[in-house]
Motif scaffolding. Structure first.
Motif, mmCIF file in Angstrom:
data_model
loop_
_atom_site.group_PDB
_atom_site.id
_atom_site.type_symbol
_atom_site.label_atom_id
_atom_site.label_comp_id
_atom_site.label_asym_id
_atom_site.label_seq_id
_atom_site.Cartn_x
_atom_site.Cartn_y
_atom_site.Cartn_z
ATOM 1 N N UNK A 147 0.846 -1.198 0.000
ATOM 2 C CA UNK A 147 0.000 0.000 0.000
ATOM 3 C C UNK A 147 0.882 1.248 0.000
ATOM 4 N N UNK A 148 1.950 1.224 0.819
ATOM 5 C CA UNK A 148 2.879 2.354 0.857
ATOM 6 C C UNK A 148 3.529 2.571 -0.502
ATOM 7 N N UNK A 149 3.888 1.465 -1.180
ATOM 8 C CA UNK A 149 4.511 1.577 -2.500
ATOM 9 C C UNK A 149 3.567 2.229 -3.500
ATOM 10 N N UNK A 150 2.288 1.827 -3.488
ATOM 11 C CA UNK A 150 1.319 2.411 -4.415
ATOM 12 C C UNK A 150 1.069 3.875 -4.087
ATOM 13 N N UNK A 151 1.007 4.203 -2.794
ATOM 14 C CA UNK A 151 0.855 5.612 -2.390
ATOM 15 C C UNK A 151 2.027 6.442 -2.897
ATOM 16 N N UNK A 152 3.226 5.889 -2.777
ATOM 17 C CA UNK A 152 4.412 6.601 -3.260
ATOM 18 C C UNK A 152 4.364 6.789 -4.772
ATOM 19 N N UNK A 158 -0.210 11.992 0.316
ATOM 20 C CA UNK A 158 -0.001 10.597 -0.079
ATOM 21 C C UNK A 158 1.403 10.144 0.324
ATOM 22 N N UNK A 159 2.377 11.021 0.086
ATOM 23 C CA UNK A 159 3.760 10.697 0.429
ATOM 24 C C UNK A 159 3.934 10.578 1.943
ATOM 25 N N UNK A 160 3.259 11.448 2.708
ATOM 26 C CA UNK A 160 3.346 11.393 4.169
ATOM 27 C C UNK A 160 2.731 10.096 4.708
ATOM 28 N N UNK A 161 1.627 9.686 4.093
ATOM 29 C CA UNK A 161 0.997 8.445 4.548
ATOM 30 C C UNK A 161 1.889 7.246 4.238
ATOM 31 N N UNK A 207 11.780 7.526 1.210
ATOM 32 C CA UNK A 207 10.496 8.220 1.267
ATOM 33 C C UNK A 207 10.672 9.651 1.764
ATOM 34 N N UNK A 208 11.602 9.855 2.691
ATOM 35 C CA UNK A 208 11.897 11.210 3.182
ATOM 36 C C UNK A 208 12.447 12.085 2.061
ATOM 37 N N UNK A 209 13.277 11.513 1.209
ATOM 38 C CA UNK A 209 13.801 12.263 0.055
ATOM 39 C C UNK A 209 12.670 12.705 -0.869
ATOM 40 N N UNK A 210 11.750 11.789 -1.142
ATOM 41 C CA UNK A 210 10.612 12.130 -2.000
ATOM 42 C C UNK A 210 9.770 13.237 -1.383
ATOM 43 N N UNK A 211 9.526 13.128 -0.076
ATOM 44 C CA UNK A 211 8.714 14.118 0.619
ATOM 45 C C UNK A 211 9.405 15.479 0.643
ATOM 46 N N UNK A 212 10.721 15.477 0.834
ATOM 47 C CA UNK A 212 11.476 16.735 0.826
ATOM 48 C C UNK A 212 11.381 17.418 -0.528
ATOM 49 N N UNK A 213 11.453 16.633 -1.593
ATOM 50 C CA UNK A 213 11.374 17.210 -2.935
ATOM 51 C C UNK A 213 10.009 17.841 -3.188
#
Length: 330
Positions: free
Chosen positions: A206-211, A229-232, A251-257
């Motif tokens: 689920x996390x992978x699909x959200x990402x 979505x990225x935070x979840x 995931x933190x890198x994606x959220x930072x971007x």
């Protein structure tokens, strides 16, 4: 003499008539040969097209036979060697900050503990084949292949099955590469609903699909929609894998971007520093992800006008690279 000359002229005229008839026959024969040649060339062209189609069908049948073999008999060694491919399949959209670094073996173990779902080997094989076709720009082969596999899965397993969700993710990848973002988003939302229903809302898949969905929204410039979505996805991965897992750093890198594109620089700095701490503690200071995250953080400093902080990070990156290649800096 006159009679002899007349007889000779008659013979010559008769020969001329014969020659004219022969020329007419040769002209007709030549035209017939031209028509035959054109027809033969047309047949040859159609035969070549048929051969090409048969070769393509043969490749497809060989692939389907290979998938069937995977279904019937997967040896333990195949299962172990396919573990990394299975885990990489969860993250179908590598982005600018996340290329070539798939989830680790621990991610696969956690996924198994969270519900026991493992992506079948035949779907991993199909994923690799589709990526190969897409990289060659052969979408006319990749898309029907995905759709046929999706149709077969829905017939055998029903729509609400984790394998169907995986197949939807793969097809979404192909649409994403064709810049068909709306179609890709629709497929990912469908896959998300299936995975939440069948695997639970806190499953790594689920996390992978959200990402994947967050990255897709990010590519369309919809950063506000992508951020929650990225935070979840981050919350799920922290819960399942622990706060110091490399996948959490990804995931933190994606959220930072995403935050950087919205001008939320305090959050950007916090997320990048957390990711940097995880990579350095778990993978070591010489890991490529450490330099990559430092570079991302330095870029955010430049956007804020914090040139001294950016300079410090760039010097650290260059010094480490120099020491790895040429030894200590004198």
């Amino acid at each position: 003499v006159i009679i002899a000359l007349s007889s000779h002229l008659s013979a010559v005229e008769s020969e001329k008539q014969k020659l004219r008839a022969q020329v007419r026959r040769l002209v007709q024969e030549n035209q017939w040969l031209r028509d035959e040649l054109a027809a033969t060339q047309h047949k040859l062209q159609r035969s070549e097209q048929s051969v090409a189609q048969l070769e393509e069908d043969k490749k497809h049948l060989e692939f389907m036979n290979q998938m069937k073999k995977f279904d019937e008999d997967v040896s333990p060694s195949d299962e172990k060697s396919g573990e990394a491919a299975k885990d990489t399949l969860d993250d179908l959209f590598p982005n600018d900050d996340d290329q070539g670094q798939g989830p680790t073996h621990h991610s696969g173990e956690s996924a198994a503990q969270q519900g026991g779902y493992e992506i079948p080997a035949r779907l991993r094989t199909l994923h690799n084949l589709v990526i190969q076709y897409a990289s060659q720009g052969r979408y006319e082969v990749a898309v029907p292949l995905c759709k046929q596999a999706l149709e077969d899965l829905e017939k055998t397993s029903g729509h609400d099955h984790p394998d169907v969700a995986t197949m939807l993710n793969i097809l979404a990848l192909v649409y994403r590469d064709q810049n068909k973002y709306k179609e890709a988003a629709h497929l990912l939302n469908d896959a998300l609903a299936i995975r939440e229903k069948t695997l639970g809302k806190d499953h790594p898949a689920v996390a992978a699909t959200l990402n994947n969905l967050a990255v897709l929204y990010g590519k369309r410039g919809k950063y506000k929609e992508a951020e929650p979505l990225c935070k979840r996805a981050l919350e799920i991965r922290e819960k399942v894998l622990g706060k110091y897992h490399p996948d959490v750093a990804k995931q933190l890198n994606n959220l930072a971007l995403l935050c950087q594109n919205q001008g939320k620089y305090e959050e950007v700095q916090y997320y990048y520093q957390r990711a940097l701490e995880i990579y350095e503690s778990r993978l070591g200071p010489d890991n490529p992800n450490v330099a990559k995250t430092k570079n991302n953080l330095a870029s955010s400093y430049i956007k804020q006008g914090k040139y001294k902080e950016a300079e410090t990070l760039y010097k650290e990156i260059l010094t480490q690279a120099h020491e790895r290649e040429f030894g200590s800096v004198n």
